[in-house]
Write a protein that holds these residues in place. Sequence first.
Motif, PDB file in Angstrom:
ATOM      1  N   THR A   1       0.852  -0.946  -0.069  1.00 58.72           N
ATOM      2  CA  THR A   1       0.027  -0.169  -0.155  1.00 58.72           C
ATOM      3  C   THR A   1       1.094   1.023   0.016  1.00 58.72           C
ATOM      4  OG1 THR A   1      -0.122   0.390   2.427  1.00 58.72           O
ATOM      5  CG2 THR A   1      -1.667  -1.223   1.127  1.00 58.72           C
ATOM      6  N   GLU A   2       0.214   2.297  -0.621  1.00 62.68           N
ATOM      7  CA  GLU A   2       1.181   3.462  -0.623  1.00 62.68           C
ATOM      8  C   GLU A   2       0.082   4.674  -0.554  1.00 62.68           C
ATOM      9  OE1 GLU A   2       4.203   6.071  -3.303  1.00 62.68           O
ATOM     10  OE2 GLU A   2       4.196   4.199  -3.570  1.00 62.68           O
ATOM     11  N   THR A   3       0.298   5.453   0.515  1.00 67.49           N
ATOM     12  CA  THR A   3      -0.642   6.540   0.495  1.00 67.49           C
ATOM     13  C   THR A   3       0.010   7.899   0.694  1.00 67.49           C
ATOM     14  OG1 THR A   3      -2.218   5.361   2.087  1.00 67.49           O
ATOM     15  CG2 THR A   3      -2.514   7.696   1.893  1.00 67.49           C
ATOM     16  N   LYS A   4      -0.505   8.827  -0.081  1.00 64.63           N
ATOM     17  CA  LYS A   4       0.156  10.042  -0.069  1.00 64.63           C
ATOM     18  C   LYS A   4      -0.707  11.378   0.464  1.00 64.63           C
ATOM     19  CE  LYS A   4       2.365   8.722  -4.199  1.00 64.63           C
ATOM     20  NZ  LYS A   4       2.915   8.895  -5.467  1.00 64.63           N
ATOM     21  N   PHE A   5      -0.034  12.365   1.493  1.00 61.53           N
ATOM     22  CA  PHE A   5      -0.735  13.336   1.922  1.00 61.53           C
ATOM     23  C   PHE A   5      -0.051  14.654   1.329  1.00 61.53           C
ATOM     24  CE2 PHE A   5      -1.075   9.714   4.734  1.00 61.53           C
ATOM     25  CZ  PHE A   5      -2.317   9.800   5.073  1.00 61.53           C
ATOM     26  N   ASN A   6      -0.830  15.430   0.608  1.00 62.22           N
ATOM     27  CA  ASN A   6      -0.180  16.569   0.067  1.00 62.22           C
ATOM     28  C   ASN A   6      -0.473  17.856   0.590  1.00 62.22           C
ATOM     29  OD1 ASN A   6       1.613  15.432  -2.330  1.00 62.22           O
ATOM     30  ND2 ASN A   6      -0.288  14.606  -2.883  1.00 62.22           N
TER      31      ASN A   6
ATOM     32  N   THR B   1      -5.062  20.548   1.120  1.00 64.46           N
ATOM     33  CA  THR B   1      -4.643  19.327   1.227  1.00 64.46           C
ATOM     34  C   THR B   1      -5.542  18.178   0.673  1.00 64.46           C
ATOM     35  OG1 THR B   1      -3.772  20.175   3.732  1.00 64.46           O
ATOM     36  CG2 THR B   1      -4.029  17.901   3.366  1.00 64.46           C
ATOM     37  N   SER B   2      -4.680  17.287   0.218  1.00 64.08           N
ATOM     38  CA  SER B   2      -5.367  16.271  -0.766  1.00 64.08           C
ATOM     39  C   SER B   2      -4.543  14.935  -0.174  1.00 64.08           C
ATOM     40  CB  SER B   2      -5.044  16.487  -2.288  1.00 64.08           C
ATOM     41  OG  SER B   2      -3.727  16.261  -2.364  1.00 64.08           O
ATOM     42  N   VAL B   3      -5.374  13.838  -0.131  1.00 60.31           N
ATOM     43  CA  VAL B   3      -4.994  12.423   0.403  1.00 60.31           C
ATOM     44  C   VAL B   3      -5.213  11.579  -0.790  1.00 60.31           C
ATOM     45  CG1 VAL B   3      -5.050  10.700   2.236  1.00 60.31           C
ATOM     46  CG2 VAL B   3      -5.489  13.007   2.816  1.00 60.31           C
TER      47      VAL B   3
END
Length: 375
Positions: A117-122, A129-131
Amino acid sequence: MNIKSLLLGSAAALIAVSGARAADAVTVAEPEPAEYVKICDVYGAGYFYIPGTETCLRVGGYVRYDAGVGDVGSFDGRTATDHEDGDAQDSWKKNARFNLKTWTGQETELGTLKTYTETKFNFPNGGATSVSLSFAWIQLGGLRVGKDETPYDAFIGYAGNVIQDTIIPYGIKDTNVVSYYFDAGSGFSGVISLEEGSDGSGISGTIDSYVPHVVGGLKYKGDWGAVTGVVAYDSNYEEVAGKVRLDVNVTKELSLFIMGGYGTDDNLRDDAGNVIDAHGRGFYKPWGGNWAVWGGGTYKFNDKTSFNLQASADDDKNYALAANVAYTIVPGFTITTEVDWDHFGHFGDGTSAVNWTKADKKNSVGGIVRFQRSF
C-alpha cells in the motif's frame, strides 16, 4: 516470672503471629516471558514478524518538500518516483508531502503472499490538502489484484531519474488490475494484465464495457543491462500502443537508456485526419502523434552524488530536456536540483475539451529543488 521467661514468651508469640500472616499471604504467579518483535530477513531489510503471526511487515515512506519556479509544469508532474499528473505554473510553486508505505510477506503452500500500500498526503500552494491512495494490491505467487500502476509503465520503467518528465509523458496510469507475473528463468520474465483504466487530464481511460484493457510485457535482463517490450490494447478506442526499451550498464558509474513508443490513433481522428478527442492522446498513448522517444542516463560521481539526464521528443514536434544533480547529505536525506526545458511544437489547438495549447510560448524553462527524507 523472671526476665528470661518473659523474653522466651515474647519470641514465641512473634513467631506464631508471623506464621499466621505467612499463611494468609497471596501467591503471585511468575510473569510470562515477553514476546519481543523478531527480525524477518526473508524479504529484505526492514521487515519484522507481526507478533503472534507468520506475517512479515515493513513500514516506510518519505517526507518531502518541493519548490519549483518557472513555467515548465509543476514539480508534482509525472516523475521517476511519483509518476503523477502536474499542471503549468508561472512563478513559485511549493508542495509538502508525507508518503506512507507498507509491505507484507508470508510464505504459503501456493507461494509468497504479499501486499503493498502507498498513501500520499499533499499540502500544496493555497493549503488545499489532498490525500490519495496510490497502491493497494494483493499478490499470491505471480497473481496480483487491486489498485496498481499499469505494467505498461511499471514493468518497462519510468525513463530517466528526473523529477519532471516535461511534456512527453510516460506515466502515471493508476488502475485496478488483475495481473500475472512470471519468471521464465535464464533472465527472461513477463507479465499479462487485464485493466480497468482511469480518467485523467481529459483522457477517457476507464473502460465503458465488459471488455478490459489488455497489457502484455516481456523482459530479458543480464549483468550488462536489459531489453524490455510492452504492448497495450485500449478497449475504449480500439487502439494499440507499445514501447521498447534498452538499458545498458556502461560502467559501474555510468548507465544509459533509450526507449521508443508507437501508438495508433485512427479512431481518435475524423475522415479528414483531424484529432477529435484529447488531441489524439489515449490512456496508453499519452504523447502527441504516433511516436515518441526518450533517452538519457545516470552518472554516479561517488556514493553521494549523481547526475541525471533525460531528453525526449514526439511526433507533434514537442521536445524536452531535463537534468538534475542529486546529493545525499546523510543516508536517507537527499537534495535534488533540476532544470527543465520544453519546446512546444503542435501541442494542441485549443478546440478540444482538453486545452493542450501553449500558444504564448514556444520555449519554456523552469527549475525544481527537492528535499526528501526517506525511511
